[in-house]
Design an enzyme around this catalytic site. Structure first.
Site, short mmCIF file in Angstrom:
data_model
loop_
_atom_site.label_atom_id
_atom_site.label_comp_id
_atom_site.label_asym_id
_atom_site.label_seq_id
_atom_site.Cartn_x
_atom_site.Cartn_y
_atom_site.Cartn_z
N GLU A 1 -2.12 5.74 3.66
CA GLU A 1 -3.28 5.06 4.25
C GLU A 1 -4.54 5.90 3.98
OE1 GLU A 1 -3.27 5.22 8.48
OE2 GLU A 1 -4.86 3.72 8.73
N HIS A 2 -4.52 7.18 4.39
CA HIS A 2 -5.61 8.12 4.12
C HIS A 2 -5.12 9.16 3.12
CE1 HIS A 2 -6.23 6.82 8.38
NE2 HIS A 2 -7.47 6.63 7.95
N ASP B 1 -13.46 7.79 9.41
CA ASP B 1 -13.08 7.15 10.67
C ASP B 1 -14.31 6.65 11.43
OD1 ASP B 1 -10.40 7.59 10.28
OD2 ASP B 1 -10.35 9.47 11.41
N HIS C 1 -1.61 -38.01 -13.53
CA HIS C 1 -2.57 -36.94 -13.84
C HIS C 1 -3.22 -37.22 -15.20
CE1 HIS C 1 -0.74 -34.84 -10.51
NE2 HIS C 1 -1.53 -33.79 -10.68
N GLN D 1 -5.01 13.90 12.26
CA GLN D 1 -4.09 12.78 12.14
C GLN D 1 -3.00 12.87 13.20
OE1 GLN D 1 -4.45 10.19 10.26
NE2 GLN D 1 -2.67 9.34 11.25
N HIS E 1 -3.25 11.34 16.79
CA HIS E 1 -3.28 9.87 16.99
C HIS E 1 -2.10 9.39 17.82
CE1 HIS E 1 -6.67 7.96 15.18
NE2 HIS E 1 -6.54 8.60 14.04
#
Lengths: 427, 427
Positions: free
Chosen positions: A322-323, A356, A415, A255, A258
Site C-alpha cells: 500500500e505504502h 497521510d 445489427h 505504520q 495503526h
C-alpha cells in the site's frame, strides 16, 4: 521483529502473507441489519445506533448550529494546518482533471470520451477515540472537484450524540452537503437503500472496521459501488546504506501504531542498516503512547536482507505494498521499476505521514496486495467516463460495410439491418 | 410494445424496471465448482468441461497450428473488416493514454501520478452459436495498448473441442498471450485460483451468461477484480420529428435480437413518430432470423411520450441506459445534459451497431443502471494509477509543522515523530 537473510523466492508468499480475517460469522449480522434497514428505514437505524453507539438520537442530521459550534472549538493553529493540507490536496487533485478526448477514427466517424461526476456519493468516516478528519479531506475534496451533487458523510456519534469537532469542521470546509450521525453496518445499509433521513447513494467511500468492510462488500450486491476492498494498513520500506536508520525506524513505527494487524516490512541490501534499524526501533518504541499496539505490530514485522536491488524490486512487486518508501542511492531504479504500489515515498525527507496528511496525494489506498489491480482514491474515483460517437452519412458509407460483415459473421442480422437500411437511402 | 403517454414521475421506476434475475440457486453450484477447482486444478477443470461442454480435451491450450489453421478459414473480406475495426478501436483507445501528472504542491513537495499496466488479465469470451469475436477486439486491444504482460483468453470449446476460427484469429491479431479452451464457471474459477494450465490473473473481463456473471462476482471475494457487474443489454432511443421512424425501428430491433430479456425503450416528444416506429417495427421484425427472441423483447418494450426535452432528459438520466441514441433537432441539449449513460450515439447515421463493431468506442458497457457509477471498458480499465511524492529537506520544513499538528490531533504520535525526528536534524 523477524530478520530474514536472502529468503528463497518460493518462500516469499509465506513470509509476506497478510493477516487473514475470517468474516463468516460477521456476514450473518451484516445481512440481518441490511434486511432490517431496507424494511424499516430510520426506525431500524435508531435501534442500531442505540445498541452499538449507546445513544438515542432525536435528530441524526447535523445542524448548521452544530457545525458552527464545532468550528469555534478548534484552535486557529489546527485550522491553518487543515487549510494548508486542503490546498495541497486540492492542487494535486485538480491537476488530475482530464479534458474531453476526441478523434475522428475514420473520415466522418467522430468519437469522444468525457468524464461526468457520479451524482451521489457517500463518505464513511469512522468514530472512535481519534477523529480521522484527514480522511474527510481525502474524500470530500476530490468529490467536490469532480462535481458530485450530493456528498453525504456518515460518522458514528459518541455517547453524547456528537461527532468530533474536527470532522464536522473539515466536512463543511470541503463541501459535504449532508452530515449524518450514523456509523457501522447501519450507516452502510442506510446509504445503500436510502431511508427517510439517509439519501441512497451510488458509491460509498471510506475506511472502517471489519463490520464496515463486510457491509461495504454486501452493498455491492445491491448495485452500490465502493471505492475498493479494504484490509489492514501496510508499509514496505526499501533502504540501503544511503538511508538513515532512525528515520526508517520512525516510519516503520508510524505504520505499526495503526493497529496490531498493521504490516511493517523492511527490505534492505545492507545488513548494517537492518541491525541499526532494529536498535532504533527498540529505542523509539518505548516513548510511544500507543506502545501496546505498536509492539504487537512490530513483533510481526519482517526485516528482509536481499543481495541486490533487482531481487528487492521483484519481491516488492510481488508483495504490492500500500505504502512504499524508497531510501536508496539508486532511487530511479525503483521508481521506474515499481509496478504494484499504492503510493510511493522517495528519499530521506519523505516520511509516509507526509502523504497521510499534507503532501497532496491521497491516503485512501489499496491494501492487501490490491495495488496490483486497483488505484488509490483519485479524482477519477468520483467520475465515470461516457463515450460518444457521431457519424455523418459519409462516415457511415466508410464503415458501413465493415459493420455489416462483422454483424453477419456474428449471426446478428438486425445489427446488420440497422446499417443496411441507412446505406440503401444513401445510394 | 407498450405505449405510455406522459407517465407520472413517481411511476418512472416501475415503468423502467429492469428484469431481475434470481441467482440464489446458482450460487451454490458456483461455490462448489470454485472449491473443486481451487483444490483439484486442471483435473476439476477437465471434469466440468466434459460435463458442461460435452467434450474431453487432452490439451486445453490452443496451439500455434490451430491458430494458423483458423486464420486460413476466414475470408479475406472478413479479415479486412476486422482490420478496419481494429484500427478504429486502436486509435480511439490509444488517444486515451494519459501522461504523468506532476505538480509541486508546496515548494520542495513534488507529487506525481503515473499509470502502470495491470500485469495479468483474463478475458472471457462466450461460446455458443454466434462467435463473439468483436468482444475479443474490445478487450484485447486496450489490454495490449495498456501494456498488460499476460493476456489470457478463455472461451468454451464446442463438441469437437474447438473454439470458433474468428475468435482465434482475432485473439492472435490483438496480442492475446495464451488461449485456453475452457468456459463457464470453471473458466472463471481457473483464472481466479490458477491451475497447472490456467494462469491466475488480477482482473477478469468479459460478458457471459448468468453462471459466468455469478462466478465473476464470487471471484471478487478471492481478491480478483472484475470489469463491472453485468446485466441484460439495453438501448434507449430519444427521437423527435427530426428522426426517421424506419431507422429508429431498426435500432430498437438490433437491441431486441440480443436476448428475450433485452431492454428496448423509445422516448419521444412526437406522438406521430411513436406511431410510425410501431408500424415500422411490425414491418421489419418479420424478416429477422432471430424473430422469436426479438418478438419477446419487443413485447416488453416501452414507447414513452413526454411533453418536453427537459422531462425526457430527466427520465433518461434516471434510467441511466447502457446505449443511448439521440435523434433530435436539439441534440446538443441531450449531449450536454446526459449524466448517466454508457455510450451515446448521435444523429440519424449513427446506429448502435456502429459502436458494437467498428466506430472505435468500446462495446463493453455498464448495464442495469450502472452507468450512474461505472465507466464502460476503456484504456484505464487495464491500468491502475500510482502516486509518488518526493520531498526535499526544504519541502519538509515547509509542511512539517502541518503534518505534526494534524497527526497530534488524530492521536497518532508516531506519525508525528516521523516528521519531528527529521525536522530536528534540519534545525
Amino acid at each position: 521483529m523477524k530478520t530474514l537473510i536472502n529468503p528463497k523466492r518460493e518462500n516469499w508468499p509465506a513470509i509476506l502473507q497478510r493477516p487473514t480475517q475470517t468474516v463468516e460469522n460477521i456476514e450473518d449480522t451484516v445481512n440481518q441489519i441490511f434486511i432490517d434497514v431496507k424494511r424499516n428505514g430510520d426506525k431500524a437505524i435508531s435501534k442500531y445506533t442505540a445498541l452499538f453507539d449507546g445513544v438515542k438520537l432525536t435528530n441524526s442530521v447535523v445542524t448548521t448550529e452544530e457545525i458552527n459550534a464545532a468550528g469555534s472549538q478548534i484552535s486557529n493553529e489546527l485550522k491553518l494546518a487543515i487549510s494548508i493540507a486542503k490546498q495541497n490536496i486540492e492542487s494535486f487533485h485538480v491537476a488530475q482533471k482530464t479534458r474531453k478526448i476526441q478523434i475522428e477514427t475514420t473520415p466522418g466517424v467522430n468519437c469522444w470520451q468525457e468524464k461526468r461526476p457520479i451524482q451521489k456519493v457517500g463518505l464513511y468516516i469512522p468514530g472512535g477515540t481519534a477523529p480521522l478528519f484527514s480522511t474527510v479531506l481525502m474524500l470530500a475534496i476530490p468529490a467536490q472537484i469532480a462535481g458530485c451533487k450530493d456528498i453525504v458523510l456518515c460518522s458514528p456519534p459518541n455517547k453524547e450524540g456528537q461527532i468530533a469537532n474536527e470532522i464536522l469542521y473539515a466536512a463543511q470546509l470541503c463541501g459535504v452537503t449532508k452530515i449524518i450521525k450514523v456509523g457501522g453496518i447501519q450507516a452502510i445499509a442506510g446509504l445503500t437503500f436510502g431511508t427517510e433521513t439517509i439519501p441512497k447513494v451510488y458509491k460509498i467511500f471510506g475506511p472502517g472496521n471489519q463490520f464496515v468492510t463486510v457491509a461495504k462488500q454486501l452493498a455491492t450486491k445491491f448495485n452500490v459501488a465502493i471505492d475498493m476492498p479494504a484490509g489492514p494498513s501496510e508499509l514496505l520500506v526499501f533502504a540501503d546504506d544511503s538511508a538513515k536508520a532512525s528515520y526508517v525506524a520512525s516510519d516503520l513505527l508510524s505504520q505499526a501504531e495503526h493497529g496490531t494487524d498493521s504490516q511493517v516490512v523492511l527490505v534492505s541490501t545492507s545488513k548494517t542498516l537492518i541491525t541499526n534499524v532494529e536498535t532504533e526501533i527498540e529505542k523509539q518504541i518505548c516513548e510511544l503512547q500507543r506502545l501496546d499496539i505498536a509492539k504487537q505490530a512490530i513483533a510481526n514485522s519482517k526485516l528482509i536482507y536481499v543481495e541486490s536491488n533487482a531481487v528487492a524490486l521483484d519481491l516488492i512487486n510481488d508483495y504490492a505494498p500500500e505504502h512504499f518508501i524508497i531510501c536508496s542511492e539508486n532511487e530511479t531504479y525503483f521508481i521506474d521499476g515499481i509496478q504494484n504500489a499504492g503510493s510511493v515515498f522517495i528519499g530521506n525527507y519523505t516520511p509516509e505521514s507526509a502523504g497521510d496528511y499534507a503532501s497532496g496525494t491521497n491516503h485512501t489506498l489499496p491494501t492487501n496486495g490490491f495495488s496490483k489491480v486497483y488505484s488509490g482514491v483519485n479524482l477519477d474515483s468520483f467520475t465515470k467516463s461516457i463515450t460518444f460517437q457521431k457519424i455523418t452519412s459519409e462516415g457511415l458509407k466508410n464503415i458501413g460495410n465493415t459493420i455489416e460483415l462483422m454483424a453477419e459473421a456474428e449471426g446478428l442480422q438486425a445489427h446488420k439491418n440497422a446499417v443496411s437500411i441507412r446505406l440503401k437511402d444513401l445510394k
